[in-house]
Design a protein around this motif. Structure first.
Motif, PDB file in Angstrom:
ATOM      1  N   PRO A   1       0.805  -1.234   0.000  1.00 27.71           N
ATOM      2  CA  PRO A   1       0.000   0.000   0.000  1.00 27.71           C
ATOM      3  C   PRO A   1       0.836   1.281   0.000  1.00 27.71           C
ATOM      4  CG  PRO A   1       0.001  -0.980   2.167  1.00 27.71           C
ATOM      5  CD  PRO A   1       0.741  -1.929   1.272  1.00 27.71           C
ATOM      6  N   PHE A   2       1.549   1.494  -1.088  1.00 29.46           N
ATOM      7  CA  PHE A   2       2.458   2.632  -1.200  1.00 29.46           C
ATOM      8  C   PHE A   2       1.729   3.975  -1.173  1.00 29.46           C
ATOM      9  CE2 PHE A   2       1.367   1.041  -5.355  1.00 29.46           C
ATOM     10  CZ  PHE A   2       1.060   2.168  -6.089  1.00 29.46           C
ATOM     11  N   ALA A   3       0.569   4.074  -1.809  1.00 28.50           N
ATOM     12  CA  ALA A   3      -0.167   5.349  -1.838  1.00 28.50           C
ATOM     13  C   ALA A   3      -0.807   5.632  -0.479  1.00 28.50           C
ATOM     14  CB  ALA A   3      -1.218   5.337  -2.938  1.00 28.50           C
ATOM     15  N   LEU A   4      -1.395   4.614   0.126  1.00 32.84           N
ATOM     16  CA  LEU A   4      -2.007   4.789   1.443  1.00 32.84           C
ATOM     17  C   LEU A   4      -0.961   5.179   2.479  1.00 32.84           C
ATOM     18  CD1 LEU A   4      -4.516   4.610   3.229  1.00 32.84           C
ATOM     19  CD2 LEU A   4      -4.037   2.176   3.503  1.00 32.84           C
ATOM     20  N   SER A   5       0.179   4.521   2.460  1.00 33.90           N
ATOM     21  CA  SER A   5       1.214   4.861   3.435  1.00 33.90           C
ATOM     22  C   SER A   5       1.769   6.267   3.176  1.00 33.90           C
ATOM     23  CB  SER A   5       2.335   3.819   3.440  1.00 33.90           C
ATOM     24  OG  SER A   5       3.116   3.893   2.281  1.00 33.90           O
ATOM     25  N   ALA A   6       1.800   6.691   1.918  1.00 32.71           N
ATOM     26  CA  ALA A   6       2.234   8.056   1.605  1.00 32.71           C
ATOM     27  C   ALA A   6       1.270   9.078   2.201  1.00 32.71           C
ATOM     28  CB  ALA A   6       2.343   8.247   0.099  1.00 32.71           C
ATOM     29  N   ALA A   7      -0.024   8.811   2.085  1.00 34.54           N
ATOM     30  CA  ALA A   7      -1.022   9.721   2.650  1.00 34.54           C
ATOM     31  C   ALA A   7      -0.924   9.753   4.174  1.00 34.54           C
ATOM     32  CB  ALA A   7      -2.422   9.311   2.213  1.00 34.54           C
ATOM     33  N   GLU A   8      -0.755   8.584   4.777  1.00 37.52           N
ATOM     34  CA  GLU A   8      -0.662   8.520   6.237  1.00 37.52           C
ATOM     35  C   GLU A   8       0.599   9.201   6.753  1.00 37.52           C
ATOM     36  OE1 GLU A   8      -0.966   4.308   6.855  1.00 37.52           O
ATOM     37  OE2 GLU A   8      -3.153   4.391   7.042  1.00 37.52           O
ATOM     38  N   THR A   9       1.721   8.965   6.099  1.00 32.71           N
ATOM     39  CA  THR A   9       2.996   9.530   6.538  1.00 32.71           C
ATOM     40  C   THR A   9       3.022  11.049   6.426  1.00 32.71           C
ATOM     41  OG1 THR A   9       4.127   7.522   5.857  1.00 32.71           O
ATOM     42  CG2 THR A   9       5.491   9.469   6.138  1.00 32.71           C
ATOM     43  N   THR A  10       2.425  11.565   5.379  1.00 38.70           N
ATOM     44  CA  THR A  10       2.458  13.012   5.146  1.00 38.70           C
ATOM     45  C   THR A  10       1.288  13.747   5.805  1.00 38.70           C
ATOM     46  OG1 THR A  10       1.267  12.751   3.047  1.00 38.70           O
ATOM     47  CG2 THR A  10       3.689  12.781   2.950  1.00 38.70           C
ATOM     48  N   GLN A  11       0.447  13.041   6.526  1.00 40.61           N
ATOM     49  CA  GLN A  11      -0.742  13.667   7.124  1.00 40.61           C
ATOM     50  C   GLN A  11      -0.442  14.924   7.941  1.00 40.61           C
ATOM     51  OE1 GLN A  11      -3.162  11.160   9.611  1.00 40.61           O
ATOM     52  NE2 GLN A  11      -4.742  12.697   9.821  1.00 40.61           N
ATOM     53  N   PRO A  12       0.566  14.931   8.817  1.00 40.51           N
ATOM     54  CA  PRO A  12       0.814  16.168   9.558  1.00 40.51           C
ATOM     55  C   PRO A  12       1.105  17.363   8.655  1.00 40.51           C
ATOM     56  CG  PRO A  12       2.029  14.353  10.539  1.00 40.51           C
ATOM     57  CD  PRO A  12       1.456  13.845   9.246  1.00 40.51           C
ATOM     58  N   VAL A  13       1.772  17.103   7.547  1.00 40.80           N
ATOM     59  CA  VAL A  13       2.107  18.192   6.624  1.00 40.80           C
ATOM     60  C   VAL A  13       0.864  18.695   5.916  1.00 40.80           C
ATOM     61  CG1 VAL A  13       3.481  18.849   4.607  1.00 40.80           C
ATOM     62  CG2 VAL A  13       4.430  17.282   6.306  1.00 40.80           C
ATOM     63  N   TRP A  14       0.069  17.774   5.344  1.00 41.30           N
ATOM     64  CA  TRP A  14      -1.101  18.255   4.600  1.00 41.30           C
ATOM     65  C   TRP A  14      -2.200  18.785   5.506  1.00 41.30           C
ATOM     66  CZ3 TRP A  14      -5.339  15.189   5.426  1.00 41.30           C
ATOM     67  CH2 TRP A  14      -5.187  13.808   5.531  1.00 41.30           C
ATOM     68  N   LEU A  15      -2.272  18.328   6.741  1.00 37.28           N
ATOM     69  CA  LEU A  15      -3.210  18.960   7.674  1.00 37.28           C
ATOM     70  C   LEU A  15      -2.809  20.413   7.918  1.00 37.28           C
ATOM     71  CD1 LEU A  15      -3.946  16.211  10.358  1.00 37.28           C
ATOM     72  CD2 LEU A  15      -5.522  17.168   8.662  1.00 37.28           C
ATOM     73  N   GLY A  16      -1.502  20.656   8.002  1.00 37.11           N
ATOM     74  CA  GLY A  16      -1.011  22.028   8.139  1.00 37.11           C
ATOM     75  C   GLY A  16      -1.346  22.884   6.927  1.00 37.11           C
ATOM     76  N   LEU A  17      -1.288  22.287   5.736  1.00 36.53           N
ATOM     77  CA  LEU A  17      -1.665  23.021   4.524  1.00 36.53           C
ATOM     78  C   LEU A  17      -3.115  23.489   4.597  1.00 36.53           C
ATOM     79  CD1 LEU A  17      -0.076  20.728   1.770  1.00 36.53           C
ATOM     80  CD2 LEU A  17       0.688  23.018   2.420  1.00 36.53           C
ATOM     81  N   TYR A  18      -3.996  22.584   5.011  1.00 39.36           N
ATOM     82  CA  TYR A  18      -5.410  22.948   5.134  1.00 39.36           C
ATOM     83  C   TYR A  18      -5.617  23.994   6.234  1.00 39.36           C
ATOM     84  CZ  TYR A  18      -6.963  19.433   1.839  1.00 39.36           C
ATOM     85  OH  TYR A  18      -7.185  18.719   0.690  1.00 39.36           O
ATOM     86  N   GLU A  19      -4.922  23.821   7.347  1.00 42.67           N
ATOM     87  CA  GLU A  19      -5.072  24.769   8.454  1.00 42.67           C
ATOM     88  C   GLU A  19      -4.656  26.177   8.021  1.00 42.67           C
ATOM     89  OE1 GLU A  19      -3.460  25.442  13.018  1.00 42.67           O
ATOM     90  OE2 GLU A  19      -2.954  23.607  11.960  1.00 42.67           O
ATOM     91  N   ARG A  20      -3.511  26.285   7.346  1.00 40.76           N
ATOM     92  CA  ARG A  20      -3.053  27.599   6.890  1.00 40.76           C
ATOM     93  C   ARG A  20      -4.007  28.194   5.852  1.00 40.76           C
ATOM     94  NH1 ARG A  20       1.582  24.847   7.679  1.00 40.76           N
ATOM     95  NH2 ARG A  20       1.894  24.221   5.521  1.00 40.76           N
ATOM     96  N   ASN A  21      -4.540  27.358   4.964  1.00 40.89           N
ATOM     97  CA  ASN A  21      -5.482  27.836   3.955  1.00 40.89           C
ATOM     98  C   ASN A  21      -6.758  28.362   4.600  1.00 40.89           C
ATOM     99  OD1 ASN A  21      -7.701  27.198   1.676  1.00 40.89           O
ATOM    100  ND2 ASN A  21      -5.697  27.563   0.730  1.00 40.89           N
ATOM    101  N   ILE A  22      -7.278  27.639   5.571  1.00 36.17           N
ATOM    102  CA  ILE A  22      -8.499  28.054   6.267  1.00 36.17           C
ATOM    103  C   ILE A  22      -8.256  29.328   7.065  1.00 36.17           C
ATOM    104  CG2 ILE A  22     -10.095  27.394   8.118  1.00 36.17           C
ATOM    105  CD1 ILE A  22      -9.792  24.469   6.995  1.00 36.17           C
ATOM    106  N   GLU A  23      -7.113  29.415   7.735  1.00 35.78           N
ATOM    107  CA  GLU A  23      -6.792  30.634   8.489  1.00 35.78           C
ATOM    108  C   GLU A  23      -6.669  31.836   7.561  1.00 35.78           C
ATOM    109  OE1 GLU A  23      -3.283  29.684  10.727  1.00 35.78           O
ATOM    110  OE2 GLU A  23      -4.436  28.712  12.320  1.00 35.78           O
ATOM    111  N   ALA A  24      -6.085  31.648   6.374  1.00 34.84           N
ATOM    112  CA  ALA A  24      -5.957  32.744   5.417  1.00 34.84           C
ATOM    113  C   ALA A  24      -7.325  33.232   4.957  1.00 34.84           C
ATOM    114  CB  ALA A  24      -5.119  32.307   4.212  1.00 34.84           C
ATOM    115  N   ILE A  25      -8.240  32.313   4.730  1.00 33.54           N
ATOM    116  CA  ILE A  25      -9.604  32.692   4.336  1.00 33.54           C
ATOM    117  C   ILE A  25     -10.276  33.468   5.465  1.00 33.54           C
ATOM    118  CG2 ILE A  25     -11.912  31.778   3.839  1.00 33.54           C
ATOM    119  CD1 ILE A  25     -10.461  29.490   2.304  1.00 33.54           C
TER     120      ILE A  25
END
Length: 124
Positions: free
Chosen positions: A92-116
């Motif tokens: 499960p290379f794609a699933l593990s990629a999503a899980e491993t990078t979760q802290p980073v992409w959650l930060g992307l969403y958080e910054r985007n929402i804060e900017a809005i």
């Protein structure tokens, strides 16, 4: 008996800003694009390599409602999820990629929402 009265000034402006913010939050295109590219790059690196076609077939698929990653070669799903009848173990290379990078992409969403929210004057 005493009565307490509270007057809220700017109520209409706050309501309008909240409505506009809700509208913009339904469209997180930039965060979705950044997330799909992040997960895609890690998934490509983790994909099993024989010919390199599996990794090369990866595509990010962001839209207004979400971020996705797709691998288009016909054998992508059996390699990723496994196929017991063919004795193919899951990788499960794609699933593990999503899980491993979760802290980073959650930060992307958080910054985007804060900017809005800041843009609409709703962030302290």
């Amino acid at each position: 008996m005493s009565t307490l009265r509270l007057d809220l000034q700017g109520e209409k402006q706050v309501q309008q800003a909240l409505r506009q913010t809700a509208k913009e939050l339904s469209d997180l295109k930039q965060a979705n694009k950044d997330t799909s590219q992040l997960v895609l790059s890690v998934a490509r690196a983790r994909a099993p390599k024989r010919s390199g076609r599996l990794s090369a077939s990866g595509r990010g698929s962001p839209d207004a409602t979400g971020a996705g990653v797709t691998f288009t070669v016909p054998y992508a799903n059996p390699i990723h999820w496994g196929w017991r009848a063919r004795n193919i173990k899951p990788q499960p290379f794609a699933l593990s990629a999503a899980e491993t990078t979760q802290p980073v992409w959650l930060g992307l969403y958080e910054r985007n929402i804060e900017a809005i929210a800041r843009k609409e004057g709703l962030h302290g």
